[in-house]
Write a protein that holds these residues in place. Sequence first.
Motif, PDB file in Angstrom:
ATOM      1  N   UNK A 141      -4.376   4.482   2.993  1.00  0.00           N
ATOM      2  CA  UNK A 141      -3.539   4.338   1.810  1.00  0.00           C
ATOM      3  C   UNK A 141      -3.005   5.701   1.403  1.00  0.00           C
ATOM      4  N   UNK A 175       7.914   5.875  -2.948  1.00  0.00           N
ATOM      5  CA  UNK A 175       7.342   4.543  -3.158  1.00  0.00           C
ATOM      6  C   UNK A 175       8.086   3.504  -2.322  1.00  0.00           C
ATOM      7  N   UNK A 211       7.086   3.808   1.368  1.00  0.00           N
ATOM      8  CA  UNK A 211       5.733   3.317   1.646  1.00  0.00           C
ATOM      9  C   UNK A 211       5.671   1.798   1.544  1.00  0.00           C
ATOM     10  N   UNK A 259       2.375   0.001   3.268  1.00  0.00           N
ATOM     11  CA  UNK A 259       1.213   0.870   3.030  1.00  0.00           C
ATOM     12  C   UNK A 259       0.798   0.796   1.561  1.00  0.00           C
ATOM     13  N   UNK A 260      -0.479   0.496   1.298  1.00  0.00           N
ATOM     14  CA  UNK A 260      -0.939   0.438  -0.089  1.00  0.00           C
ATOM     15  C   UNK A 260      -0.820   1.802  -0.768  1.00  0.00           C
ATOM     16  N   UNK A 261      -0.446   1.764  -2.021  1.00  0.00           N
ATOM     17  CA  UNK A 261      -0.226   2.994  -2.775  1.00  0.00           C
ATOM     18  C   UNK A 261      -1.020   2.941  -4.069  1.00  0.00           C
ATOM     19  N   UNK A 262      -1.638   4.043  -4.388  1.00  0.00           N
ATOM     20  CA  UNK A 262      -2.216   4.198  -5.715  1.00  0.00           C
ATOM     21  C   UNK A 262      -1.458   5.321  -6.403  1.00  0.00           C
ATOM     22  N   UNK A 263      -1.167   5.125  -7.683  1.00  0.00           N
ATOM     23  CA  UNK A 263      -0.472   6.153  -8.455  1.00  0.00           C
ATOM     24  C   UNK A 263      -1.438   6.702  -9.490  1.00  0.00           C
ATOM     25  N   UNK A 306       3.157   3.385 -13.817  1.00  0.00           N
ATOM     26  CA  UNK A 306       2.217   3.359 -12.685  1.00  0.00           C
ATOM     27  C   UNK A 306       1.826   1.922 -12.369  1.00  0.00           C
ATOM     28  N   UNK A 329       2.224  -5.356  -4.597  1.00  0.00           N
ATOM     29  CA  UNK A 329       1.992  -4.384  -3.531  1.00  0.00           C
ATOM     30  C   UNK A 329       1.021  -3.298  -3.995  1.00  0.00           C
ATOM     31  N   UNK A 330       0.696  -3.269  -5.285  1.00  0.00           N
ATOM     32  CA  UNK A 330       0.123  -2.052  -5.829  1.00  0.00           C
ATOM     33  C   UNK A 330      -1.381  -2.049  -5.913  1.00  0.00           C
ATOM     34  N   UNK A 331      -1.946  -0.988  -5.446  1.00  0.00           N
ATOM     35  CA  UNK A 331      -3.384  -0.779  -5.561  1.00  0.00           C
ATOM     36  C   UNK A 331      -3.638   0.010  -6.841  1.00  0.00           C
ATOM     37  N   UNK A 332      -4.436  -0.569  -7.720  1.00  0.00           N
ATOM     38  CA  UNK A 332      -4.850   0.188  -8.893  1.00  0.00           C
ATOM     39  C   UNK A 332      -6.360   0.344  -8.834  1.00  0.00           C
TER      40      UNK A 332
END
Lengths: 259, 259
Positions: free
Chosen positions: A7, A103, A106, A111-115, B127, B242-245
């Motif tokens: 990620x 963003x 990705x 692809x997983x994204x963490x912000x 975010x 899609x978002x990883x938190x």
Amino acid sequence: MNTNSGKVTLLSAGPGELDLLTLRAAKALAAADVVLLDDLANPEIVSLAPQARVIRVGKRGGCRSTPQAFIERLMRRYAQKGLDVVRVKGGEALLFGRAGEELASLREAGIPVEIVNGISSGFAAAAGLGISLTHRRHCHGVTFVTAHKEDHGEPDWAALAATRTTLAIYMGMRRIESLAAALLASLPADTPAAVVQWAGSANERRLLTRLDRLAADATDEGFGSPAVILVGDAIGESVEAMWVQDAASHDESARARAA
Amino acid sequence: MNTNSGKVTLLSAGPGELDLLTLRAAKALAAADVVLLDDLANPEIVSLAPQARVIRVGKRGGCRSTPQAFIERLMRRYAQKGLDVVRVKGGEALLFGRAGEELASLREAGIPVEIVNGISSGFAAAAGLGISLTHRRHCHGVTFVTAHKEDHGEPDWAALAATRTTLAIYMGMRRIESLAAALLASLPADTPAAVVQWAGSANERRLLTRLDRLAADATDEGFGSPAVILVGDAIGESVEAMWVQDAASHDESARARAA
């Protein structure tokens, strides 16, 4: 979507001093396999990522003509290898700085994204000046705007002035004369204005002035990039010298304690 | 100036989750003698201030008619006893929330102040939506504005819309219908819009819609305060799911990993 992919964490490095990182950012850095480091971030941040391979990106990243595409390719490549990639961006990742493109890139690659949010230099500048950006006696908001021409053309300074919000202008030092002149067409000459260079870092420098003297004073005092320009009546609440900042790095702290 | 006085730290508690505090905030809390806790801050923050006497202030603080004067008096009194007072404010202390008045009051009393920046809920909301607030394809800035009428009257929505910046509207839920109607006079009906309630906390809820359906959708889905309303083309970049938190607290994280 790649099930065994790594990620990417888009991580806001804040304005400079490492203790302005969030606890979440520190944790993400500690777990990083790869760190992609922005030019604008404090390079000492890598001390918080002891396990990571560090790659310095940006204009000095070795790919002058297409740095953005290069950075995006690197992020995708490492994440697709299953690695934990931390993309370190100066200030707040979601304010200017092309997070939007990264963003989208990705997302497209699945692809997983963490912000991870952070402190933008405009807020650090206000802290240095000891003011609220939105003192309700003066305004009902604040506008963060980039003066960088390549970013969607020149802002409409008359429209921005008409909002009566505090203006926090990023990337404006190269055209401070023309933007101040444009704002003077809509705002009084004595509108409070400030420049804070290297806000929130050990090298922070501040200038408190008024709109009609903004460009001349900034030039005379040798202010340059990176800096935030602040314009609006709320800025007039600043009374320098009263403020305690980080003792290690700010002279005025020692002065305040000695007083 | 009182030479043996304590000091007051105006501390930004961020949007809710404790790991969104800065390292500097955590250190200030650990050293605090007295903590004055805002209604809007996560009450669990007191776990980071084990030595401190905790006083809950705000509307429920016991002094309904003049809570602000009461809070300011408390801060001054404890600091003048030589104590290390931490005034915890939800979000970013320098954005809305009367930091301006508190700074002026402390300044007048000659009490040293430290300001610790934090994450405002507008950034946490972005975010959560997985977007930049200032995607350069869409805009060159973002305006944070309060819709709270007592704070300097109603904002000039036409002027704000004319800036073409992303709008992040705080304290707008009670008048979401009228502010959406006002913005519709200046912006296209299909302008992307979102509501993020309890942004950056374990209870975060998000609504992604368009300006002409904003008020109805928010009402239908039962959105209320505290929430940030976001309006502007940059919001349209959001692609939910899609978002990883933070894995512990966000359902979509588990969904993204399972996908």
